[in-house]
Design an enzyme around this catalytic site. Structure first.
Site, PDB file in Angstrom:
ATOM      1  N   LYS A   1       0.712  -1.182   0.066  1.00 44.58           N
ATOM      2  CA  LYS A   1       0.016  -0.008   0.059  1.00 44.58           C
ATOM      3  C   LYS A   1       0.681   1.374   0.060  1.00 44.58           C
ATOM      4  O   LYS A   1       0.340   2.264   0.439  1.00 44.58           O
ATOM      5  CB  LYS A   1      -0.800   0.189   1.161  1.00 44.58           C
ATOM      6  CG  LYS A   1      -1.959  -1.122   1.229  1.00 44.58           C
ATOM      7  CD  LYS A   1      -2.311  -1.821   0.156  1.00 44.58           C
ATOM      8  CE  LYS A   1      -3.465  -0.706  -0.669  1.00 44.58           C
ATOM      9  NZ  LYS A   1      -3.762  -1.360  -1.955  1.00 44.58           N
TER      10      LYS A   1
ATOM     11  N   HIS B   1       6.888  -7.417  -2.312  1.00 44.88           N
ATOM     12  CA  HIS B   1       6.729  -6.837  -0.820  1.00 44.88           C
ATOM     13  C   HIS B   1       7.757  -7.407   0.147  1.00 44.88           C
ATOM     14  O   HIS B   1       7.573  -7.351   1.140  1.00 44.88           O
ATOM     15  CB  HIS B   1       5.058  -7.020  -0.463  1.00 44.88           C
ATOM     16  CG  HIS B   1       4.120  -6.322  -1.148  1.00 44.88           C
ATOM     17  ND1 HIS B   1       4.310  -4.952  -1.540  1.00 44.88           N
ATOM     18  CD2 HIS B   1       3.058  -6.635  -1.421  1.00 44.88           C
ATOM     19  CE1 HIS B   1       3.515  -4.556  -2.353  1.00 44.88           C
ATOM     20  NE2 HIS B   1       2.321  -5.571  -2.101  1.00 44.88           N
TER      21      HIS B   1
ATOM     22  N   SER C   1      -4.525   2.635   4.478  1.00 46.75           N
ATOM     23  CA  SER C   1      -4.706   2.049   3.122  1.00 46.75           C
ATOM     24  C   SER C   1      -4.539   0.746   3.380  1.00 46.75           C
ATOM     25  O   SER C   1      -5.567  -0.079   2.735  1.00 46.75           O
ATOM     26  CB  SER C   1      -3.756   2.787   2.307  1.00 46.75           C
ATOM     27  OG  SER C   1      -3.773   2.107   1.088  1.00 46.75           O
TER      28      SER C   1
HETATM   29  P1  A3P Z   1      -5.143   4.747  -0.670  1.00 48.22           P
HETATM   30  O1  A3P Z   1      -5.634   3.630  -0.297  1.00 48.22           O
HETATM   31  O2  A3P Z   1      -4.649   5.566   0.588  1.00 48.22           O
HETATM   32  O3  A3P Z   1      -5.945   5.562  -1.772  1.00 48.22           O
HETATM   33  P2  A3P Z   1      -0.332  -0.206  -3.710  1.00 48.22           P
HETATM   34  O4  A3P Z   1      -0.256  -0.043  -5.176  1.00 48.22           O
HETATM   35  O5  A3P Z   1       1.138  -0.198  -2.947  1.00 48.22           O
HETATM   36  O6  A3P Z   1      -1.180  -1.296  -3.215  1.00 48.22           O
HETATM   37  O7  A3P Z   1      -0.938   0.979  -3.091  1.00 48.22           O
HETATM   38  C1  A3P Z   1      -2.479   1.533  -3.367  1.00 48.22           C
HETATM   39  C2  A3P Z   1      -2.284   3.014  -2.641  1.00 48.22           C
HETATM   40  O8  A3P Z   1      -1.742   3.781  -3.733  1.00 48.22           O
HETATM   41  C3  A3P Z   1      -3.843   3.310  -2.579  1.00 48.22           C
HETATM   42  O9  A3P Z   1      -3.774   4.201  -1.398  1.00 48.22           O
HETATM   43  C4  A3P Z   1      -3.782   3.997  -3.924  1.00 48.22           C
HETATM   44  O10 A3P Z   1      -5.055   4.918  -3.907  1.00 48.22           O
HETATM   45  C5  A3P Z   1      -2.826   4.880  -4.202  1.00 48.22           C
HETATM   46  N1  A3P Z   1      -2.235   5.263  -5.657  1.00 48.22           N
HETATM   47  C6  A3P Z   1      -2.396   4.415  -6.406  1.00 48.22           C
HETATM   48  N2  A3P Z   1      -1.885   5.200  -7.529  1.00 48.22           N
HETATM   49  C7  A3P Z   1      -1.956   6.382  -7.153  1.00 48.22           C
HETATM   50  C8  A3P Z   1      -2.007   7.667  -8.044  1.00 48.22           C
HETATM   51  N3  A3P Z   1      -1.792   7.805  -9.488  1.00 48.22           N
HETATM   52  N4  A3P Z   1      -1.943   8.928  -7.247  1.00 48.22           N
HETATM   53  C9  A3P Z   1      -2.087   8.787  -6.058  1.00 48.22           C
HETATM   54  N5  A3P Z   1      -2.250   7.786  -5.104  1.00 48.22           N
HETATM   55  C10 A3P Z   1      -2.322   6.614  -5.737  1.00 48.22           C
END
Ligand code: A3P
Length: 300
Positions: A52, A114, A144
Site C-alpha cells: 500500500k 513486498h 490504506s
Molecule cells: P489509498 O488507499 O490511500 O488511496 P499499492 O499499489 O502499493 O497497493 O498502493 C495503493 C495505494 O496507492 C492506494 O492508496 C492508492 O489509491 C494509491 N495510489 C495508486 N495510484 C495512485 C496515484 N496515481 N496517485 C495517488 N495515489 C495512488
C-alpha cells in the site's frame, strides 16, 4: 477456497502465521523455494514496497517508460499486475508469480515484491539489478492497508480500525512490521548503489519531478512530450478510471467494500485516527524509528 461446492467461488480469508520471524500468509510462502532460487537477469528491475505504499503507481510509471511507446496495445489489454508480476505470490494452483515473471516476453522484466530486505532472492544482488523502493508514511500506510484488507477477501480479516491499528504497531500483519521494512531497505541503500528509494509523499507533491529522478536512475531519456503524457496518464483520477490499472478485474476484491484506487492522498489518516490514537502512535513511532536520516512526511 471453500470446500463447500455451493460456495466454491467464495474465497476464504487467510490466517497469519510466523514465517522465519515475519507474519505471512500462505499465498506468499507456498512457493518459497522457487522464489528464493529465482534467477534474476542483470536488466531486471525490481519494484519493492511495503504493501500500500504506491506499488501500482510506480509499476505503471515504469511500464509506460519502458513500453508505452513500443507496445501501446499492452496498455489497453493487459492488467498492470500481469505486466509487472508479483514475485512471491501464488496466482492460482497453475500459475505462480515466479512462473509469470519467467514467462514475460518483455525486456527488461519489471518485477514486484513486498518482501522485507532479508527475504529478497540473492540473485537480484548477484546480478546487481536496479531496484526501485517506494515508502509511504506509516499513518497513511496503515489506513490504506486497513481498507485493502477489508476489501480483499483472501487477506486476513482486519477487524475494526482500532484493533487493526494496534496490530500494525505490533507488526502483526502480512509482511510484518512497516518499521522494519522501511528501515531495512533504507539501510541497504547505504551499501547497494543500484537502489532508488522513493517516497509516496514526494510523488503526490510533484509526480513529474519524481519521474525525472526515476529516469535519471534508470538511464532513460524520454522526450518532453512523452514525459508529459506519462505524468498525466498516471494521475490518480486517470488510473482510477483505467480498468488496466484499477484492479477492477480481480475477483477477490470487493469494490462494494472499498475501491483499490481509494483516495490517493497524503493526510487521509486524519480522518481515521482519533487524537489519542495519533499521540500514542507518535510515541511508539519515536521508539521504533531511531535513524534520523529516514524522515517521512504525514502532510504535504
Ligand atoms: P489509498 O488507499 O490511500 O488511496 P499499492 O499499489 O502499493 O497497493 O498502493 C495503493 C495505494 O496507492 C492506494 O492508496 C492508492 O489509491 C494509491 N495510489 C495508486 N495510484 C495512485 C496515484 N496515481 N496517485 C495517488 N495515489 C495512488
Amino acid at each position: 477456497m471453500s470446500a463447500d461446492p455451493d460456495k466454491m467461488d467464495l474465497p476464504s480469508r487467510s490466517e497469519l502465521f510466523d514465517f522465519h520471524g515475519v507474519p505471512m500468509i500462505h499465498y506468499f510462502t507456498d512457493n518459497w523455494e522457487n522464489v528464493q532460487n529465482f534467477q534474476a537477469r542483470p536488466d531486471d528491475i525490481l519494484i519493492a514496497t511495503y504493501p500500500k505504499a504506491g506499488t501500482t503507481w510506480v509499476s505503471y510509471i515504469l511500464d509506460l517508460l519502458y513500453f508505452g511507446q513500443t507496445a501501446p496495445e499492452r496498455q489497453t489489454s493487459i492488467p498492470i499486475y500481469e505486466r509487472v508480476p508479483f514475485l512471491e505470490s501464488i496466482k492460482s494452483a497453475e500459475e505462480t508469480g515466479v512462473d509469470q515473471v519467467n514467462n514475460l516476453p518483455t525486456s527488461p522484466r519489471l518485477i514486484k515484491t513486498h518482501l522485507p530486505i532479508q527475504f529478497v532472492p540473492k540473485s537480484f544482488w548477484e546480478q546487481n539489478c536496479r531496484i526501485v523502493y517506494v515508502a509511504r508514511n506509516a499513518k497513511d500506510n496503515v489506513v490504506s492497508y486497513f481498507h485493502f484488507e477489508r476489501m480483499t477477501l483472501t487477506q486476513p480479516d482486519p477487524g475494526d480500525w482500532s484493533s487493526y491499528l494496534h496490530r500494525f504497531k505490533e507488526g502483526k500483519i502480512v509482511f510484518g512490521p512497516w518499521y522494519d521494512h522501511v528501515n531495512g531497505w533504507w539501510k541497504k541503500k547505504q551499501t547497494y548503489s543500484n537502489l532508488h528509494y522513493m517516497f509516496f509523499e514526494d510523488m503526490v507533491e510533484d509526480t513529474g519531478r519524481e519521474i525525472e529522478k526515476l529516469c535519471r536512475f534508470l538511464g532513460l531519456s524520454p522526450s518532453v512530450e512523452e514525459k508529459k503524457q506519462i505524468t498525466s496518464g498516471v494521475q490518480f483520477d486517470n488510473m482510477k478510471k483505467n480498468n488496466m490499472t484499477n484492479y477492477s478485474t480481480v475477483p477477490v476484491m470487493d469494490f462494494k467494500v472499498s475501491p483499490f484506487m481509494r483516495k490517493g492522498k497524503v493526510g487521509d489518516w486524519k480522518r481515521h485516527f482519533t487524537v489519542a490514537q495519533s499521540e500514542e502512535f507518535d510515541e511508539d513511532y519515536k521508539k521504533k524509528m531511531k535513524d534520523p536520516t529516514l524522515q517521512f512526511r504525514t502532510v504535504v
